[in-house]
Design a protein around this motif. Sequence first.
Motif, PDB file in Angstrom:
ATOM      1  N   ASN A 260       0.844  -1.191   0.000  1.00  0.00           N
ATOM      2  CA  ASN A 260       0.000   0.000   0.000  1.00  0.00           C
ATOM      3  C   ASN A 260       0.880   1.243   0.000  1.00  0.00           C
ATOM      4  N   LEU A 261       0.302   2.357  -0.411  1.00  0.00           N
ATOM      5  CA  LEU A 261       1.038   3.618  -0.452  1.00  0.00           C
ATOM      6  C   LEU A 261       0.167   4.717   0.129  1.00  0.00           C
ATOM      7  N   LEU A 262       0.707   5.419   1.120  1.00  0.00           N
ATOM      8  CA  LEU A 262       0.023   6.556   1.715  1.00  0.00           C
ATOM      9  C   LEU A 262       0.943   7.775   1.657  1.00  0.00           C
ATOM     10  N   VAL A 263       0.479   8.838   1.009  1.00  0.00           N
ATOM     11  CA  VAL A 263       1.221  10.092   0.929  1.00  0.00           C
ATOM     12  C   VAL A 263       0.449  11.139   1.724  1.00  0.00           C
ATOM     13  N   ILE A 264       1.118  11.720   2.710  1.00  0.00           N
ATOM     14  CA  ILE A 264       0.521  12.788   3.517  1.00  0.00           C
ATOM     15  C   ILE A 264       1.244  14.088   3.188  1.00  0.00           C
ATOM     16  N   MET A 265       0.511  15.019   2.637  1.00  0.00           N
ATOM     17  CA  MET A 265       1.089  16.298   2.245  1.00  0.00           C
ATOM     18  C   MET A 265       0.546  17.399   3.163  1.00  0.00           C
ATOM     19  N   ILE A 266       1.436  18.000   3.944  1.00  0.00           N
ATOM     20  CA  ILE A 266       1.050  19.050   4.889  1.00  0.00           C
ATOM     21  C   ILE A 266       1.348  20.393   4.226  1.00  0.00           C
ATOM     22  N   ASP A 267       0.313  21.027   3.761  1.00  0.00           N
ATOM     23  CA  ASP A 267       0.433  22.261   2.984  1.00  0.00           C
ATOM     24  C   ASP A 267       1.143  23.352   3.797  1.00  0.00           C
ATOM     25  N   GLY A 268       2.272  23.861   3.246  1.00  0.00           N
ATOM     26  CA  GLY A 268       2.956  25.007   3.828  1.00  0.00           C
ATOM     27  C   GLY A 268       3.891  24.716   4.977  1.00  0.00           C
ATOM     28  N   ARG A 340      -6.720   0.619  -5.229  1.00  0.00           N
ATOM     29  CA  ARG A 340      -7.897   1.390  -4.865  1.00  0.00           C
ATOM     30  C   ARG A 340      -7.445   2.769  -4.369  1.00  0.00           C
ATOM     31  N   PHE A 341      -8.125   3.797  -4.818  1.00  0.00           N
ATOM     32  CA  PHE A 341      -7.721   5.158  -4.488  1.00  0.00           C
ATOM     33  C   PHE A 341      -8.593   5.721  -3.369  1.00  0.00           C
ATOM     34  N   GLY A 342      -7.929   6.367  -2.416  1.00  0.00           N
ATOM     35  CA  GLY A 342      -8.615   7.115  -1.373  1.00  0.00           C
ATOM     36  C   GLY A 342      -7.998   8.499  -1.278  1.00  0.00           C
ATOM     37  N   LEU A 343      -8.729   9.517  -1.718  1.00  0.00           N
ATOM     38  CA  LEU A 343      -8.210  10.877  -1.822  1.00  0.00           C
ATOM     39  C   LEU A 343      -8.948  11.776  -0.845  1.00  0.00           C
ATOM     40  N   TRP A 388     -12.614   5.118   5.412  1.00  0.00           N
ATOM     41  CA  TRP A 388     -12.256   4.436   4.157  1.00  0.00           C
ATOM     42  C   TRP A 388     -11.288   3.284   4.418  1.00  0.00           C
ATOM     43  N   LEU A 389     -10.318   3.484   5.314  1.00  0.00           N
ATOM     44  CA  LEU A 389      -9.358   2.427   5.641  1.00  0.00           C
ATOM     45  C   LEU A 389     -10.054   1.208   6.234  1.00  0.00           C
ATOM     46  N   SER A 390     -11.093   1.462   6.988  1.00  0.00           N
ATOM     47  CA  SER A 390     -11.792   0.339   7.637  1.00  0.00           C
ATOM     48  C   SER A 390     -12.493  -0.556   6.622  1.00  0.00           C
ATOM     49  N   LYS A 391     -12.694  -0.054   5.409  1.00  0.00           N
ATOM     50  CA  LYS A 391     -13.391  -0.807   4.368  1.00  0.00           C
ATOM     51  C   LYS A 391     -12.440  -1.524   3.413  1.00  0.00           C
ATOM     52  N   GLN A 392     -11.130  -1.338   3.609  1.00  0.00           N
ATOM     53  CA  GLN A 392     -10.173  -1.957   2.686  1.00  0.00           C
ATOM     54  C   GLN A 392      -9.976  -3.434   3.012  1.00  0.00           C
ATOM     55  N   THR A 393      -9.918  -4.216   1.950  1.00  0.00           N
ATOM     56  CA  THR A 393      -9.786  -5.660   2.082  1.00  0.00           C
ATOM     57  C   THR A 393      -8.310  -6.057   2.096  1.00  0.00           C
ATOM     58  N   PRO A 394      -7.877  -6.861   3.065  1.00  0.00           N
ATOM     59  CA  PRO A 394      -6.479  -7.310   3.085  1.00  0.00           C
ATOM     60  C   PRO A 394      -6.108  -8.038   1.786  1.00  0.00           C
ATOM     61  N   GLY A 395      -4.914  -7.746   1.289  1.00  0.00           N
ATOM     62  CA  GLY A 395      -4.448  -8.386   0.069  1.00  0.00           C
ATOM     63  C   GLY A 395      -4.736  -7.585  -1.182  1.00  0.00           C
ATOM     64  N   LYS A 396      -5.585  -6.575  -1.086  1.00  0.00           N
ATOM     65  CA  LYS A 396      -5.872  -5.704  -2.233  1.00  0.00           C
ATOM     66  C   LYS A 396      -5.202  -4.346  -1.983  1.00  0.00           C
ATOM     67  N   PRO A 397      -4.194  -4.009  -2.768  1.00  0.00           N
ATOM     68  CA  PRO A 397      -3.422  -2.794  -2.487  1.00  0.00           C
ATOM     69  C   PRO A 397      -4.236  -1.520  -2.697  1.00  0.00           C
ATOM     70  N   TRP A 398      -3.878  -0.481  -1.930  1.00  0.00           N
ATOM     71  CA  TRP A 398      -4.563   0.803  -2.052  1.00  0.00           C
ATOM     72  C   TRP A 398      -3.552   1.950  -2.042  1.00  0.00           C
ATOM     73  N   PHE A 399      -3.988   3.083  -2.608  1.00  0.00           N
ATOM     74  CA  PHE A 399      -3.205   4.322  -2.580  1.00  0.00           C
ATOM     75  C   PHE A 399      -4.035   5.390  -1.878  1.00  0.00           C
ATOM     76  N   GLY A 400      -3.472   5.930  -0.825  1.00  0.00           N
ATOM     77  CA  GLY A 400      -4.145   6.995  -0.086  1.00  0.00           C
ATOM     78  C   GLY A 400      -3.369   8.302  -0.193  1.00  0.00           C
ATOM     79  N   TYR A 401      -4.097   9.376  -0.382  1.00  0.00           N
ATOM     80  CA  TYR A 401      -3.475  10.706  -0.407  1.00  0.00           C
ATOM     81  C   TYR A 401      -4.264  11.604   0.540  1.00  0.00           C
ATOM     82  N   LEU A 402      -3.544  12.173   1.499  1.00  0.00           N
ATOM     83  CA  LEU A 402      -4.162  13.025   2.503  1.00  0.00           C
ATOM     84  C   LEU A 402      -3.507  14.398   2.480  1.00  0.00           C
TER      85      LEU A 402
END
Length: 625
Positions: A260-268, A340-343, A388-402
């Motif tokens: 899985n990939l999670l990118v957290i971007m803190i503006d400024g 699966r994308f979570g934006l 959204w994370l609580s709905k993700q199925t183990p074994g299926k990769p996801w990309f999250g951007y916060l």
Amino acid sequence: MVSSGNNYKETVSQLISWGHWFSFFNIIAAMLLGTRYIIHSDWPESLMGQLYMGLSWVGHFGFLVFGFYILILFPASFLIPSQRLMRLFAVLVGTIGQTILILDTHAYESLELHLSPLVWDLLLSGERTELNARWQYLFIVVPAIFLLQLFLSEWLWRKLRKLTRKHVGVPIASVFGLCFLASHLIYIWADANLYRPVTAQRSNFPLSYPMTAKSFMERHGLLDRQEYARLQEKQGVENSESIRYPLKPLSFSDKGSGQNLLVIMIDGLRSDMVTTETMPYLSAYAQQNLNFTDHYSTGNDSTLGTFGLFYGLPGAYNTSIRAEHSPPVLLETLTKRGYRFGLFSGSGFADVIYPQAIFTKDQIALAAALNPEPPHSDQQAIANMQSWLSKQTPGKPWFGYLELVSVQDYEDADHAIEATFSPSLKDTQPGEDSSIDPAELLKNSYRNAAYYVDEQLIAVFDSLMKRDMLDNTIVMITANHGTEFNETGTNSWGSGSNYSQYQLKVPLIVHWPDSQRAQISRSTSHLDIVPTLMETLLSTTTAPEFYSSGISLFDNSNKRRWVLAGDNQDIVVVQPEGTTIVDKYGNYTVYDAEYRMQDNGKPKLSTLMQVMHELKRFYQPGSAQ
């Protein structure tokens, strides 16, 4: 005495007549050399653009050479009594002028810049480069130019009477004058109507300053300034140069690690806020993972920084990408791999760079579905991500951007954030007379916002640990740009006002499963994030140079000597010893490591050549319209 006076008048008259013909043939020579600009420039596709190019080519070089005649040779005809001495002087002036023109054409072909203080300083710096070597070879032609000018001078003097009897001077001058006038009238019209095939040729020729008349036309009701500004902003995207991205189709060795990939971007958020005092949780997290302590954004504002983060390209390419709607290869590859994308965003993705470049229509629709209607907030965005994370199925990769925006919006959010650092804006009332330094108030409010975001991050990582996701999730925490509180003493506040480290240097903290904690002090950039993920997460075998301007964060063998930032107007080169800024006209400013201007500072030619090459690599040849 009368005879002497008549001889003087006759000599001056002959020299003036000779000077006109001498200038005419030098105009022809200048036009022939000027074809090098036309060959190297993009050929306009429209008939009007081609007409303007032809008229400006004839009119500009005619005016340029004849202008130097009026300024130099015409007065000299009265001051130098000997015709031989005067003709020798004219030959020297012609030789110097044609030599400078040859040098300028070479600079334009090599650097896409005309002769300027920057170009002269680079070429006279003594640095041994291929460009310098080729430049020096050009001086071999100087004796040949001198001999040709000498021959032209003698031939014209012998044929002067015969040429004078032809009475063709006025028609020739009229042709050059009409071409000059017509080219400027066309440019006035093109500038008022934002006609790109003409306005794109503004800087094709040296010392070219086409006329504009927007103020005159506005006063007479011929131009709507607001409509003009709207069309100008729109055209900046639509008429950008065509881009080749990626440079070739990508290949892969396998389907990737499936993490899985999670990118957290803190503006400024600027990098020096990640301390045990201001952001204790993130500071501790950095010590337990990979902490890149000398990391730079690709720009000093939200658009450029976010663009570089997702594309791995300098900000100068952003208008071309937006014009062609080219998706980031990173997100495109993640989509093809079934991620699966979570934006999620505390602002509802208000920055126009998201819909115009980064996300597709489907992804924008997904983001709208996952984020509630306004008012948006960081707290709500995190709650939505947890759901959204609580709905993700183990074994299926996801990309999250916060995207978290409380730090960037610290002035507006200050009333809702507990004041950990005082005095802050929360402690003062509007209009209240206070002896407290305004910079201290602003910075403390900014730190309060950073402290608040730090506490919000706890909920994100608690959700990942609660669901046993951290062992299979890559987490990247960074920012799109920094924020300054006039630390440079240049009256710079916030972002987008200069290219100091306060506005460019941002944190980069990476959690990579099964990697050892480390603090990396070498210079890194947002340009490096895409190659890192493409190589290590998605297993591409295509070299980064074909889809990015960066290198992998894990490539310790390729230590960069400079970091590239900036936009369409400014080229910014950040080095340990300082920062160099070059504008699109070739003017440059050099700053030291503390962002103090260095009056005698000069950029290195080799570095500038590499930077300018990088800023042209992804453009289609002959793409301007």
